[in-house]
Design an enzyme around this catalytic site. Structure first.
Site, mmCIF file in Angstrom:
data_model
loop_
_atom_site.group_PDB
_atom_site.id
_atom_site.type_symbol
_atom_site.label_atom_id
_atom_site.label_comp_id
_atom_site.label_asym_id
_atom_site.label_seq_id
_atom_site.Cartn_x
_atom_site.Cartn_y
_atom_site.Cartn_z
ATOM 1 N N ASP A 114 -43.903 17.867 -14.819
ATOM 2 C CA ASP A 114 -45.215 17.230 -14.745
ATOM 3 C C ASP A 114 -45.077 15.933 -13.953
ATOM 4 O O ASP A 114 -44.238 15.082 -14.281
ATOM 5 C CB ASP A 114 -45.744 16.937 -16.152
ATOM 6 C CG ASP A 114 -47.204 16.520 -16.141
ATOM 7 O OD1 ASP A 114 -48.055 17.359 -16.456
ATOM 8 O OD2 ASP A 114 -47.483 15.354 -15.813
ATOM 9 N N ASN A 122 -54.471 9.836 -7.550
ATOM 10 C CA ASN A 122 -55.755 10.360 -7.082
ATOM 11 C C ASN A 122 -56.845 9.294 -7.123
ATOM 12 O O ASN A 122 -57.635 9.144 -6.179
ATOM 13 C CB ASN A 122 -56.179 11.556 -7.938
ATOM 14 C CG ASN A 122 -55.639 12.873 -7.417
ATOM 15 O OD1 ASN A 122 -55.326 13.004 -6.239
ATOM 16 N ND2 ASN A 122 -55.518 13.851 -8.295
ATOM 17 N N HIS A 127 -58.010 12.115 -3.298
ATOM 18 C CA HIS A 127 -57.455 13.446 -3.557
ATOM 19 C C HIS A 127 -56.595 13.952 -2.404
ATOM 20 O O HIS A 127 -55.678 14.751 -2.618
ATOM 21 C CB HIS A 127 -58.585 14.435 -3.846
ATOM 22 C CG HIS A 127 -59.246 14.195 -5.169
ATOM 23 N ND1 HIS A 127 -58.671 14.566 -6.364
ATOM 24 C CD2 HIS A 127 -60.417 13.596 -5.496
ATOM 25 C CE1 HIS A 127 -59.461 14.225 -7.370
ATOM 26 N NE2 HIS A 127 -60.534 13.629 -6.870
ATOM 27 N N ASP A 131 -52.987 15.526 -2.819
ATOM 28 C CA ASP A 131 -52.555 16.807 -2.248
ATOM 29 C C ASP A 131 -51.241 16.652 -1.490
ATOM 30 O O ASP A 131 -50.359 17.515 -1.567
ATOM 31 C CB ASP A 131 -53.631 17.356 -1.307
ATOM 32 C CG ASP A 131 -54.854 17.871 -2.049
ATOM 33 O OD1 ASP A 131 -54.793 17.988 -3.291
ATOM 34 O OD2 ASP A 131 -55.871 18.146 -1.384
ATOM 35 N N GLU A 157 -51.085 19.202 -11.803
ATOM 36 C CA GLU A 157 -49.845 18.538 -11.402
ATOM 37 C C GLU A 157 -48.664 19.080 -12.199
ATOM 38 O O GLU A 157 -47.639 18.427 -12.344
ATOM 39 C CB GLU A 157 -49.953 17.019 -11.586
ATOM 40 C CG GLU A 157 -50.062 16.542 -13.011
ATOM 41 C CD GLU A 157 -51.489 16.422 -13.522
ATOM 42 O OE1 GLU A 157 -51.720 15.585 -14.406
ATOM 43 O OE2 GLU A 157 -52.373 17.164 -13.048
#
Length: 248
Positions: A114, A122, A127, A131, A157
């Site tokens: 994680d 973010n 975003h 990414d 994630e």
């Protein structure tokens, strides 16, 4: 004809000499223009005694159709952002590997991963930055695992690595190499900002108490929870069923 299809072609030909004396097959052929897919339909002609004396066959090029089908299949299996197996495909492959490991009493481990503070990335940088981090993380993971290992993106994630033929100590070694690789990496955004990021890892091992994929995920997620809530950027391992310990 592609080498792997030769046995299929032999079986196709043999099937014409038994009921229903007809068959259809798709074979690959290496040509100067690349790989082509040819579909053959054949029907055996028999004499009054029922013996085959001739075969009528019709072939057609189905490359365009097969290319589309392969692409659709790949899209159904892959996470479009990272190129890793999506959750469904990861589970399918992992289930098969666990069945093999149990049948032959072979070691197998699972790492549940994680990304730390991903929401903040973010929220702060957008975003698109998130990414980029996910893509870089996937590339780093693929760089440290073996070809036989199974890597998937199982959530936003969240990632998982299934490690065949790997006991818990060797699995912790993989996690350690991942942490080290992340310490040396960064993502540079279009704005010029460089981002560093870390991950937390939970490790579990297939043993007498964890015998299914659900068991493995449950134990690995317990270990991951401890890693996330005792400092992050670390690995914890589930041992002896429900016990969890920090990895060295």
């Amino acid at each position: 004809m592609a080498q792997d299809d030769r046995q299929l072609a032999v079986a196709f030909f043999d099937s014409l000499f038994q009921s229903p004396y007809e068959a259809t097959i798709s074979l690959r052929e290496n040509t100067a223009d690349g790989l082509r897919y040819l579909q053959w339909t054949a029907h055996a002609l028999r004499d009054e005694q029922g013996s085959v004396f001739s075969v009528i066959s019709i072939g057609r090029d189905v490359t365009q159709h097969m290319t589309r089908m392969n692409l659709l299949q790949e899209q159904a299996w892959r996470d479009p952002l990272t190129g890793l197996a999506n959750r469904r495909h990861f589970i399918d492959m992992a289930e098969a590997e666990i069945t093999r490991a149990r049948r032959y009493a072979r070691p197998l481990s699972l790492l549940s991963l994680d990304l730390d503070h991903f929401k903040e990335i973010n929220d702060t940088y957008g975003h698109q930055a998130g990414d980029s981090v996910l893509q870089e993380f996937a590339a780093i993971v693929l760089d440290i695992v073996r070809d036989v290992d199974i890597v998937g993106r199982t959530g936003g994630e969240e990632f998982a690595i299934l490690l065949p033929e790997t006991d818990i100590d060797a699995a912790l070694g993989v996690a350690s190499r991942l942490h080290e690789a992340l310490r040396k990496s960064e993502v540079t955004l279009r704005s010029g900002v460089s981002l560093r990021f870390t991950c937390s890892v939970g490790a579990a091992f297939l043993d007498g108490t964890t015998v299914t994929l659900d068991d493995l995920f449950e134990q690995a997620d317990k270990a991951l929870y401890q890693a996330k809530h005792t400092g992050r950027n670390k690995t914890c391992a589930a041992v002896q069923g429900s016990a969890v310990r920090d990895a060295p």
